[in-house]
Design a protein around this motif. Structure first.
Motif, PDB file in Angstrom:
ATOM      1  N   PHE A 170       0.834  -1.191   0.000  1.00  0.00           N
ATOM      2  CA  PHE A 170       0.000   0.000   0.000  1.00  0.00           C
ATOM      3  C   PHE A 170       0.877   1.252   0.000  1.00  0.00           C
ATOM      4  N   GLU A 171       1.936   1.244   0.792  1.00  0.00           N
ATOM      5  CA  GLU A 171       2.852   2.380   0.802  1.00  0.00           C
ATOM      6  C   GLU A 171       3.436   2.622  -0.585  1.00  0.00           C
ATOM      7  N   LYS A 172       3.880   1.563  -1.223  1.00  0.00           N
ATOM      8  CA  LYS A 172       4.511   1.708  -2.534  1.00  0.00           C
ATOM      9  C   LYS A 172       3.550   2.272  -3.572  1.00  0.00           C
ATOM     10  N   VAL A 173       2.337   1.755  -3.624  1.00  0.00           N
ATOM     11  CA  VAL A 173       1.415   2.234  -4.643  1.00  0.00           C
ATOM     12  C   VAL A 173       1.009   3.681  -4.365  1.00  0.00           C
ATOM     13  N   CYS A 174       0.891   4.054  -3.099  1.00  0.00           N
ATOM     14  CA  CYS A 174       0.559   5.442  -2.759  1.00  0.00           C
ATOM     15  C   CYS A 174       1.710   6.389  -3.098  1.00  0.00           C
ATOM     16  N   GLU A 200       0.163  -5.522 -18.904  1.00  0.00           N
ATOM     17  CA  GLU A 200      -0.250  -5.910 -17.550  1.00  0.00           C
ATOM     18  C   GLU A 200      -0.495  -4.687 -16.662  1.00  0.00           C
ATOM     19  N   SER A 201       0.365  -3.675 -16.789  1.00  0.00           N
ATOM     20  CA  SER A 201       0.149  -2.482 -15.970  1.00  0.00           C
ATOM     21  C   SER A 201      -1.117  -1.745 -16.417  1.00  0.00           C
ATOM     22  N   THR A 202      -1.399  -1.797 -17.701  1.00  0.00           N
ATOM     23  CA  THR A 202      -2.627  -1.186 -18.209  1.00  0.00           C
ATOM     24  C   THR A 202      -3.849  -1.920 -17.687  1.00  0.00           C
ATOM     25  N   ALA A 203      -3.765  -3.257 -17.668  1.00  0.00           N
ATOM     26  CA  ALA A 203      -4.887  -4.057 -17.164  1.00  0.00           C
ATOM     27  C   ALA A 203      -5.098  -3.821 -15.669  1.00  0.00           C
ATOM     28  N   LEU A 204      -4.003  -3.778 -14.911  1.00  0.00           N
ATOM     29  CA  LEU A 204      -4.107  -3.542 -13.468  1.00  0.00           C
ATOM     30  C   LEU A 204      -4.649  -2.140 -13.202  1.00  0.00           C
ATOM     31  N   SER A 205      -4.162  -1.160 -13.927  1.00  0.00           N
ATOM     32  CA  SER A 205      -4.649   0.204 -13.788  1.00  0.00           C
ATOM     33  C   SER A 205      -6.146   0.284 -14.057  1.00  0.00           C
ATOM     34  N   LYS A 206      -6.565  -0.343 -15.120  1.00  0.00           N
ATOM     35  CA  LYS A 206      -7.994  -0.321 -15.487  1.00  0.00           C
ATOM     36  C   LYS A 206      -8.845  -0.971 -14.408  1.00  0.00           C
ATOM     37  N   ASP A 207      -8.369  -2.087 -13.852  1.00  0.00           N
ATOM     38  CA  ASP A 207      -9.143  -2.785 -12.833  1.00  0.00           C
ATOM     39  C   ASP A 207      -9.191  -1.985 -11.533  1.00  0.00           C
ATOM     40  N   LEU A 208      -8.073  -1.373 -11.154  1.00  0.00           N
ATOM     41  CA  LEU A 208      -8.059  -0.545  -9.948  1.00  0.00           C
ATOM     42  C   LEU A 208      -9.012   0.640 -10.089  1.00  0.00           C
ATOM     43  N   LYS A 209      -8.979   1.276 -11.235  1.00  0.00           N
ATOM     44  CA  LYS A 209      -9.875   2.417 -11.447  1.00  0.00           C
ATOM     45  C   LYS A 209     -11.340   1.982 -11.382  1.00  0.00           C
ATOM     46  N   LYS A 210     -11.626   0.824 -11.943  1.00  0.00           N
ATOM     47  CA  LYS A 210     -12.992   0.292 -11.892  1.00  0.00           C
ATOM     48  C   LYS A 210     -13.425   0.073 -10.447  1.00  0.00           C
ATOM     49  N   ARG A 211     -12.453  -0.243  -9.582  1.00  0.00           N
ATOM     50  CA  ARG A 211     -12.743  -0.483  -8.168  1.00  0.00           C
ATOM     51  C   ARG A 211     -12.712   0.806  -7.345  1.00  0.00           C
ATOM     52  N   GLY A 212     -12.505   1.941  -7.998  1.00  0.00           N
ATOM     53  CA  GLY A 212     -12.580   3.224  -7.312  1.00  0.00           C
ATOM     54  C   GLY A 212     -11.262   3.825  -6.882  1.00  0.00           C
ATOM     55  N   TRP A 213     -10.127   3.194  -7.232  1.00  0.00           N
ATOM     56  CA  TRP A 213      -8.825   3.748  -6.890  1.00  0.00           C
ATOM     57  C   TRP A 213      -8.527   4.950  -7.782  1.00  0.00           C
ATOM     58  N   SER A 214      -7.640   5.824  -7.321  1.00  0.00           N
ATOM     59  CA  SER A 214      -7.238   6.984  -8.110  1.00  0.00           C
ATOM     60  C   SER A 214      -5.724   7.159  -8.076  1.00  0.00           C
ATOM     61  N   PHE A 215      -5.216   7.956  -8.993  1.00  0.00           N
ATOM     62  CA  PHE A 215      -3.782   8.132  -9.204  1.00  0.00           C
ATOM     63  C   PHE A 215      -3.090   6.789  -9.427  1.00  0.00           C
ATOM     64  N   VAL A 216      -3.707   5.980 -10.263  1.00  0.00           N
ATOM     65  CA  VAL A 216      -3.169   4.652 -10.585  1.00  0.00           C
ATOM     66  C   VAL A 216      -3.208   4.452 -12.107  1.00  0.00           C
ATOM     67  N   GLY A 217      -2.659   5.416 -12.842  1.00  0.00           N
ATOM     68  CA  GLY A 217      -2.561   5.277 -14.281  1.00  0.00           C
ATOM     69  C   GLY A 217      -1.579   4.178 -14.660  1.00  0.00           C
ATOM     70  N   PRO A 218      -1.561   3.734 -15.912  1.00  0.00           N
ATOM     71  CA  PRO A 218      -0.704   2.620 -16.336  1.00  0.00           C
ATOM     72  C   PRO A 218       0.788   2.835 -16.071  1.00  0.00           C
ATOM     73  N   THR A 219       1.265   4.082 -16.237  1.00  0.00           N
ATOM     74  CA  THR A 219       2.688   4.351 -15.993  1.00  0.00           C
ATOM     75  C   THR A 219       3.011   4.295 -14.508  1.00  0.00           C
ATOM     76  N   THR A 220       2.138   4.887 -13.696  1.00  0.00           N
ATOM     77  CA  THR A 220       2.308   4.818 -12.237  1.00  0.00           C
ATOM     78  C   THR A 220       2.276   3.372 -11.768  1.00  0.00           C
ATOM     79  N   VAL A 221       1.352   2.595 -12.304  1.00  0.00           N
ATOM     80  CA  VAL A 221       1.218   1.199 -11.904  1.00  0.00           C
ATOM     81  C   VAL A 221       2.438   0.395 -12.339  1.00  0.00           C
ATOM     82  N   TYR A 222       2.991   0.697 -13.517  1.00  0.00           N
ATOM     83  CA  TYR A 222       4.177  -0.052 -13.927  1.00  0.00           C
ATOM     84  C   TYR A 222       5.365   0.252 -13.013  1.00  0.00           C
ATOM     85  N   ALA A 223       5.516   1.520 -12.611  1.00  0.00           N
ATOM     86  CA  ALA A 223       6.575   1.861 -11.659  1.00  0.00           C
ATOM     87  C   ALA A 223       6.380   1.104 -10.348  1.00  0.00           C
TER      88      ALA A 223
END
Length: 224
Positions: free
Chosen positions: A56-60, A167-190
């Motif tokens: 959680f710390e890392k993704v934030c 994969e980062s695009t898929a994860l980003s899309k799923d997180l956004k669908k679940r209501g997460w924010s600031f989780v674009g594909p580039t951020t998620v890949y990092a």
């Protein structure tokens, strides 16, 4: 790391992307020979993580890094931990508007209202993920790419790492669908690079083999 804009302070090999340090060891170029950045490269970046708090710390923090250098965030990390209850997302989920205002007055962190509010929102969404999958780790690691699907990760002509993957695009899309924010594909890949879901240490980097050995020995978490 995928979108780091820091200018390195030492000479990299243009053919390999490696930088030889004062200790004679070759490493990925992006730490620039800075002691704290090099330590992060050697001991954290790419090593597999399955602890929910750390994930959680890392993704934030990757979300806070958007538009900034990762080095800026790294050097503020302890202040971020103090501001956000050590990223214990059960506690952060209880934050109120008063906590938002407190964080906005904290010169030790990045005082960006939307990113602060996003961290609180994402903590609440993290509780939902844990309830559904048993752990954040089980959810995130389910997006690990297969080795044969891994593309070239660096453009040596521009010294830039890959910004995003399928994969980062898929994860980003799923997180956004679940209501997460600031989780674009580039951020998620990092984030995927940071948590060890992928090993983007360059061929010839002194850390690549040890990180890959740790990944081989790592037991992937599964949904409870």
């Amino acid at each position: 790391m995928a979108d780091d804009k820091m200018t390195v302070k030492a000479e990299r090999d243009p053919e390999t992307g490696l930088l030889t340090g004062h200790d004679g060891k070759a490493r990925c170029w992006w730490h620039g020979g800075l002691e704290d950045y090099q330590r992060y490269h050697d001991t954290e970046w790419g090593w597999p993580v399955d602890e929910d708090r750390r994930l959680f710390e890392k993704v934030c923090l990757e979300g806070f890094q958007s538009g900034l250098s990762w080095l800026t965030i790294l050097r503020k990390r302890e202040a971020f931990r103090a501001a956000f209850a050590n990223f214990e997302f059960g506690k952060v989920a209880q934050f109120t508007e008063a906590d938002v205002e407190r964080c906005l007055q904290d010169a030790g962190i990045v005082r960006h209202r939307k990113k602060i509010e996003s961290t609180i929102n994402n903590a609440r969404r993290a509780l939902e993920l844990r309830a559904e999958f048993g752990s954040l780790a089980a959810y995130f690691w389910s997006f690990e790419p297969k080795p044969e699907d891994r593309p070239q990760t660096i453009d040596f002509a521009t010294a830039r790492t890959l910004g995003k993957t399928a994969e980062s695009t898929a994860l980003s899309k799923d997180l956004k669908k679940r209501g997460w924010s600031f989780v674009g594909p580039t951020t998620v890949y990092a984030f995927m690079q940071s948590m060890g879901m992928v090993n983007d240490h360059l061929e010839g980097c002194c850390c690549r083999q040890s990180v890959e050995a740790a990944r081989d020995a790592f037991t992937r978490p599964v949904t409870a």
